[in-house]
Design a protein around this motif. Structure first.
Motif, PDB file in Angstrom:
ATOM      1  N   GLU A  34       0.822  -1.210   0.000  1.00 46.93           N
ATOM      2  CA  GLU A  34       0.000   0.000   0.000  1.00 46.93           C
ATOM      3  C   GLU A  34       0.857   1.262   0.000  1.00 46.93           C
ATOM      4  OE1 GLU A  34      -2.696  -0.621   3.226  1.00 46.93           O
ATOM      5  OE2 GLU A  34      -3.791  -2.191   2.133  1.00 46.93           O
ATOM      6  N   ASN A  35       2.011   1.238   0.636  1.00 49.00           N
ATOM      7  CA  ASN A  35       2.917   2.394   0.588  1.00 49.00           C
ATOM      8  C   ASN A  35       3.454   2.641  -0.818  1.00 49.00           C
ATOM      9  OD1 ASN A  35       2.679   3.125   3.259  1.00 49.00           O
ATOM     10  ND2 ASN A  35       4.446   1.933   3.924  1.00 49.00           N
ATOM     11  N   PHE A  36       3.556   1.569  -1.618  1.00 48.19           N
ATOM     12  CA  PHE A  36       4.000   1.709  -2.996  1.00 48.19           C
ATOM     13  C   PHE A  36       2.830   1.932  -3.954  1.00 48.19           C
ATOM     14  CE2 PHE A  36       7.881  -0.048  -1.276  1.00 48.19           C
ATOM     15  CZ  PHE A  36       8.868   0.530  -2.054  1.00 48.19           C
ATOM     16  N   GLY A  37       1.637   2.094  -3.421  1.00 45.61           N
ATOM     17  CA  GLY A  37       0.462   2.345  -4.247  1.00 45.61           C
ATOM     18  C   GLY A  37      -0.111   1.100  -4.893  1.00 45.61           C
ATOM     19  N   ILE A  38       0.213  -0.059  -4.362  1.00 43.58           N
ATOM     20  CA  ILE A  38      -0.277  -1.329  -4.906  1.00 43.58           C
ATOM     21  C   ILE A  38      -1.450  -1.779  -4.038  1.00 43.58           C
ATOM     22  CG2 ILE A  38       0.312  -3.717  -5.396  1.00 43.58           C
ATOM     23  CD1 ILE A  38       3.282  -2.744  -5.502  1.00 43.58           C
ATOM     24  N   LEU A  39      -2.610  -1.968  -4.670  1.00 50.81           N
ATOM     25  CA  LEU A  39      -3.773  -2.429  -3.918  1.00 50.81           C
ATOM     26  C   LEU A  39      -3.554  -3.860  -3.458  1.00 50.81           C
ATOM     27  CD1 LEU A  39      -6.695  -1.018  -6.072  1.00 50.81           C
ATOM     28  CD2 LEU A  39      -5.779  -0.114  -3.930  1.00 50.81           C
ATOM     29  N   PHE A  40      -3.826  -4.095  -2.210  1.00 50.84           N
ATOM     30  CA  PHE A  40      -3.624  -5.419  -1.618  1.00 50.84           C
ATOM     31  C   PHE A  40      -4.966  -6.154  -1.624  1.00 50.84           C
ATOM     32  CE2 PHE A  40      -2.501  -8.205   2.088  1.00 50.84           C
ATOM     33  CZ  PHE A  40      -1.481  -8.865   1.459  1.00 50.84           C
ATOM     34  N   ILE A  41      -5.453  -6.443  -2.836  1.00 44.11           N
ATOM     35  CA  ILE A  41      -6.731  -7.135  -2.996  1.00 44.11           C
ATOM     36  C   ILE A  41      -6.546  -8.251  -4.008  1.00 44.11           C
ATOM     37  CG2 ILE A  41      -8.161  -5.136  -2.430  1.00 44.11           C
ATOM     38  CD1 ILE A  41      -8.564  -4.684  -5.415  1.00 44.11           C
ATOM     39  N   GLY A  42      -7.574  -9.052  -4.149  1.00 41.89           N
ATOM     40  CA  GLY A  42      -7.511 -10.160  -5.096  1.00 41.89           C
ATOM     41  C   GLY A  42      -7.200 -11.455  -4.371  1.00 41.89           C
TER      42      GLY A  42
ATOM     43  N   VAL B 209       6.209 -14.221  -7.121  1.00 50.52           N
ATOM     44  CA  VAL B 209       4.885 -13.872  -6.605  1.00 50.52           C
ATOM     45  C   VAL B 209       4.958 -12.684  -5.651  1.00 50.52           C
ATOM     46  CG1 VAL B 209       3.083 -14.707  -5.028  1.00 50.52           C
ATOM     47  CG2 VAL B 209       3.847 -16.136  -6.918  1.00 50.52           C
ATOM     48  N   VAL B 210       5.964 -12.636  -4.811  1.00 54.53           N
ATOM     49  CA  VAL B 210       6.059 -11.577  -3.810  1.00 54.53           C
ATOM     50  C   VAL B 210       6.561 -10.272  -4.414  1.00 54.53           C
ATOM     51  CG1 VAL B 210       7.233 -10.887  -1.678  1.00 54.53           C
ATOM     52  CG2 VAL B 210       6.328 -13.197  -1.895  1.00 54.53           C
ATOM     53  N   PHE B 211       7.499 -10.340  -5.357  1.00 53.79           N
ATOM     54  CA  PHE B 211       8.149  -9.116  -5.829  1.00 53.79           C
ATOM     55  C   PHE B 211       7.639  -8.580  -7.166  1.00 53.79           C
ATOM     56  CE2 PHE B 211      11.339 -11.045  -2.953  1.00 53.79           C
ATOM     57  CZ  PHE B 211      11.340 -10.031  -2.001  1.00 53.79           C
ATOM     58  N   ILE B 212       6.882  -9.355  -7.942  1.00 58.87           N
ATOM     59  CA  ILE B 212       6.390  -8.860  -9.225  1.00 58.87           C
ATOM     60  C   ILE B 212       5.427  -7.681  -9.070  1.00 58.87           C
ATOM     61  CG2 ILE B 212       4.408 -10.384  -9.564  1.00 58.87           C
ATOM     62  CD1 ILE B 212       6.972  -9.392 -12.222  1.00 58.87           C
ATOM     63  N   PRO B 213       4.641  -7.567  -7.997  1.00 58.83           N
ATOM     64  CA  PRO B 213       3.784  -6.382  -7.873  1.00 58.83           C
ATOM     65  C   PRO B 213       4.568  -5.067  -7.837  1.00 58.83           C
ATOM     66  CG  PRO B 213       2.963  -8.087  -6.440  1.00 58.83           C
ATOM     67  CD  PRO B 213       4.287  -8.564  -6.981  1.00 58.83           C
ATOM     68  N   PHE B 214       5.796  -5.080  -7.365  1.00 55.70           N
ATOM     69  CA  PHE B 214       6.602  -3.860  -7.354  1.00 55.70           C
ATOM     70  C   PHE B 214       6.996  -3.463  -8.777  1.00 55.70           C
ATOM     71  CE2 PHE B 214       7.496  -5.684  -3.113  1.00 55.70           C
ATOM     72  CZ  PHE B 214       6.977  -4.648  -2.354  1.00 55.70           C
ATOM     73  N   ILE B 215       7.182  -4.426  -9.641  1.00 55.00           N
ATOM     74  CA  ILE B 215       7.573  -4.147 -11.022  1.00 55.00           C
ATOM     75  C   ILE B 215       6.353  -3.741 -11.846  1.00 55.00           C
ATOM     76  CG2 ILE B 215       8.551  -5.166 -13.119  1.00 55.00           C
ATOM     77  CD1 ILE B 215      10.221  -6.971 -11.212  1.00 55.00           C
ATOM     78  N   LYS B 216       5.247  -4.461 -11.697  1.00 56.27           N
ATOM     79  CA  LYS B 216       4.034  -4.187 -12.479  1.00 56.27           C
ATOM     80  C   LYS B 216       3.233  -3.012 -11.927  1.00 56.27           C
ATOM     81  CE  LYS B 216       2.945  -8.362 -14.838  1.00 56.27           C
ATOM     82  NZ  LYS B 216       1.827  -9.176 -15.270  1.00 56.27           N
TER      83      LYS B 216
END
Length: 105
Positions: free
Chosen positions: A34-42, A93-100
């Protein structure tokens, strides 16, 4: 009886790692996303599995290399190709949200 004791200990280890992984996912990884602006849903369970497996690998490395050097279980685990491929997948799985910029799961 000795075999039953080993099975119970392994089961407790798995439950403990999954529980700690859930706590890390909810209380540490969620706020970081959430601090990086990534929604923690799904399908957050996918992230939970990734975090739990990374913790499992760290546990295996610590116990297998430092504490229980002669254990056949840990030696087999550390030399398993599937063990390391799953570790790579868990890191993805853990780090791809930071890239995408989003949680694709």
């Amino acid at each position: 009886m000795d075999e039953l004791k080993k099975v119970v200990i392994r089961l407790i280890e798995i439950i403990a790692i999954l529980s700690i992984g859930l706590l890390f996912t909810v209380y540490i990884l969620g706020p970081i996303y959430e601090n990086f602006g990534i929604l923690f849903i799904g399908n957050v369970w996918v992230n939970w599995f990734g975090v739990s497996y990374i913790l499992f690998v760290l546990y295996t490395l610590i116990v297998g290399l430092c504490i229980s050097k002669e254990s056949i279980l840990f030696k087999n685990r550390l030399t398993s190709v599937f063990f390391w491929l799953t570790f790579i997948g868990s890191n993805y799985v853990v780090f791809i949200p930071f890239i995408k910029g989003e949680n694709p799961f």
